[in-house]
Write a protein that holds these residues in place. Structure first.
Motif, PDB file in Angstrom:
ATOM      1  N   LEU A 244      46.927  47.037  37.715  1.00 45.12           N
ATOM      2  CA  LEU A 244      45.956  45.922  38.063  1.00 45.12           C
ATOM      3  C   LEU A 244      46.372  45.947  39.665  1.00 45.12           C
ATOM      4  O   LEU A 244      47.107  46.123  40.380  1.00 45.12           O
ATOM      5  N   PRO A 245      45.135  45.655  40.270  1.00 40.34           N
ATOM      6  CA  PRO A 245      45.170  45.208  41.740  1.00 40.34           C
ATOM      7  C   PRO A 245      45.871  44.072  42.208  1.00 40.34           C
ATOM      8  O   PRO A 245      45.764  42.914  41.184  1.00 40.34           O
ATOM      9  N   PRO A 246      46.459  44.020  43.419  1.00 39.47           N
ATOM     10  CA  PRO A 246      47.330  42.683  43.613  1.00 39.47           C
ATOM     11  C   PRO A 246      46.218  41.501  44.170  1.00 39.47           C
ATOM     12  O   PRO A 246      45.342  41.903  44.451  1.00 39.47           O
ATOM     13  N   LEU A 247      46.852  40.246  44.033  1.00 35.25           N
ATOM     14  CA  LEU A 247      46.363  39.492  44.361  1.00 35.25           C
ATOM     15  C   LEU A 247      46.304  39.267  45.964  1.00 35.25           C
ATOM     16  O   LEU A 247      47.034  39.944  46.607  1.00 35.25           O
ATOM     17  N   PRO A 248      45.148  38.848  46.592  1.00 33.91           N
ATOM     18  CA  PRO A 248      45.034  38.587  48.000  1.00 33.91           C
ATOM     19  C   PRO A 248      46.215  37.873  48.574  1.00 33.91           C
ATOM     20  O   PRO A 248      46.606  36.754  47.984  1.00 33.91           O
ATOM     21  N   GLU A 249      46.405  38.196  49.636  1.00 34.89           N
ATOM     22  CA  GLU A 249      47.526  37.356  50.647  1.00 34.89           C
ATOM     23  C   GLU A 249      47.082  36.008  50.520  1.00 34.89           C
ATOM     24  O   GLU A 249      45.835  35.672  50.758  1.00 34.89           O
ATOM     25  N   ALA A 250      48.010  34.997  50.618  1.00 35.84           N
ATOM     26  CA  ALA A 250      47.722  33.674  50.968  1.00 35.84           C
ATOM     27  C   ALA A 250      46.833  33.255  52.207  1.00 35.84           C
ATOM     28  O   ALA A 250      47.507  33.889  53.413  1.00 35.84           O
ATOM     29  N   GLY A 251      45.791  32.578  52.435  1.00 31.75           N
ATOM     30  CA  GLY A 251      45.082  32.448  53.508  1.00 31.75           C
ATOM     31  C   GLY A 251      43.855  33.728  53.750  1.00 31.75           C
ATOM     32  O   GLY A 251      43.290  33.542  54.755  1.00 31.75           O
ATOM     33  N   THR A 252      43.856  34.616  53.031  1.00 32.51           N
ATOM     34  CA  THR A 252      42.698  35.442  53.250  1.00 32.51           C
ATOM     35  C   THR A 252      41.557  35.108  52.831  1.00 32.51           C
ATOM     36  O   THR A 252      41.303  34.417  51.872  1.00 32.51           O
ATOM     37  N   THR A 253      40.540  35.248  53.838  1.00 31.66           N
ATOM     38  CA  THR A 253      39.225  34.848  53.539  1.00 31.66           C
ATOM     39  C   THR A 253      38.249  36.138  53.601  1.00 31.66           C
ATOM     40  O   THR A 253      38.634  37.245  53.999  1.00 31.66           O
ATOM     41  N   ARG A 254      36.954  35.788  53.180  1.00 33.43           N
ATOM     42  CA  ARG A 254      36.230  36.879  52.956  1.00 33.43           C
ATOM     43  C   ARG A 254      35.368  37.366  54.225  1.00 33.43           C
ATOM     44  O   ARG A 254      35.283  36.343  55.031  1.00 33.43           O
ATOM     45  N   PRO A 255      35.351  38.684  54.408  1.00 35.94           N
ATOM     46  CA  PRO A 255      34.791  38.955  55.971  1.00 35.94           C
ATOM     47  C   PRO A 255      33.589  38.354  56.228  1.00 35.94           C
ATOM     48  O   PRO A 255      32.668  38.196  55.165  1.00 35.94           O
ATOM     49  N   PRO A 256      33.167  37.928  57.361  1.00 32.66           N
ATOM     50  CA  PRO A 256      31.926  37.145  57.627  1.00 32.66           C
ATOM     51  C   PRO A 256      30.634  38.099  57.378  1.00 32.66           C
ATOM     52  O   PRO A 256      30.951  39.257  57.778  1.00 32.66           O
ATOM     53  N   LEU A 257      29.516  37.360  57.261  1.00 31.56           N
ATOM     54  CA  LEU A 257      28.493  38.092  57.018  1.00 31.56           C
ATOM     55  C   LEU A 257      27.657  37.850  58.276  1.00 31.56           C
ATOM     56  O   LEU A 257      27.620  36.973  58.889  1.00 31.56           O
ATOM     57  N   ARG A 258      26.717  38.837  58.740  1.00 33.66           N
ATOM     58  CA  ARG A 258      25.884  38.797  59.790  1.00 33.66           C
ATOM     59  C   ARG A 258      24.479  38.055  59.715  1.00 33.66           C
ATOM     60  O   ARG A 258      23.684  38.418  58.745  1.00 33.66           O
TER      61      ARG A 258
END
Length: 280
Positions: A244-258
């Motif tokens: 299974l994929p790992p959880l995202p690191e704490a504080g990680t945010t989604r890349p911004p959209l243009r």
């Protein structure tokens, strides 16, 4: 169900020595009214703390007594399915319990009679160890596999003593960090054994921290359904949990959209047009 099955072995079984310990190992795992349990010889050996040959002899004797049945032989990775036929439907009766004064109560008609506590002066000498004292104290040891089947008796516990000795729940070995995972799987309909002991829980802790309990529960549910419920142990899910994929690191945010004209959003695109894109 577990307490009823254990109580039946303690008070109604005709087995002695190692066969009785084998029956107790089965009763300890009973979770259904049918008194059926899947156990491997390795699990018997761990529960009884004896060699494989002793387990084989004890199981064979219990089967001959009619107190243990082999419902389904071992097949592939699935352990043998055993049943305690005489414990099916057995219930501990309030009328049959021994009161605190030590004087057995008279059971009502149709109930199981509670075991009587024998007077030390009239104790059956066969219940004493051959090398024991003459005081009538019962031996609680396990007979060797080469000894006679009738050589050792276990002292009968009163229901009050039996209840006190079984206060911990059957799943009390589950550590606190694994409880959300075990409960989540149970609520999702995944009915399996959790045979981990001691440091065997450490990899489970690592998987919970890596991928999170919800992901592990969801994978177990989907796998259990694909297998048609033919999963006996939680060990079956470990390899899949590891992928299974790992959880995202704490504080990680989604890349911004243009932002583009019209107020809608589009994924970011590279603005560096090379000569190849112009057909040169």
């Amino acid at each position: 169900m577990t307490l009823d099955a254990m109580h039946w072995v303690w008070t109604q079984s005709q087995s002695k020595g190692n066969p009785r310990v084998a029956l107790l190992a089965v009763a300890d795992q009973v979770r259904t009214p049918a008194c059926e349990v899947r156990l491997s010889y390795a699990e018997f050996m761990a529960a009884m703390n004896v060699a494989r040959s002793v387990v084989v002899a004890a199981v064979r004797t219990a089967v001959k007594l009619g107190e243990l049945e082999i419902v389904e032989e071992k097949k592939g990775t699935r352990a043998t399915l055993y049943r305690l036929p005489k414990a099916v439907g057995y219930r501990r009766s309030d009328e049959a319990r021994v009161p605190d004064s030590g004087t057995p109560s008279v059971p009502k008609s149709g109930t199981q009679a509670a075991p009587t506590v024998p007077d030390p002066g009239t104790r059956d000498p066969e219940q004493d160890h051959a090398s024991g004292s003459e005081s009538g104290t019962a031996c609680t040891g396990i007979e060797p596999s080469s000894g006679p089947e009738s050589g050792t008796h276990y002292p009968t516990q009163s229901p009050k003593q039996e209840r006190a000795s079984e206060k911990p729940a059957a799943d009390s070995h589950i550590p606190a960090f694994a409880r959300p995972l075990v409960d989540g799987c149970t609520l999702a309909g995944v009915s399996v054994r959790w045979p981990f002991k001691g440091d065997q829980w450490f990899p489970i802790d690592a998987l919970i921290k890596k991928s999170g309990t919800p992901a592990l529960v969801d994978y177990a549910r989907r796998t259990y359904e694909r297998q048609g419920g033919n999963v006996d142990s939680a060990r079956f899910f470990i390899n899949g949990w590891r992928e299974l994929p790992p959880l995202p690191e704490a504080g990680t945010t989604r890349p911004p959209l243009r932002a583009v004209a019209g107020g809608s959003y589009q994924p970011y695109r590279n603005q560096d047009h090379s000569a190849y894109q112009n057909g040169f």
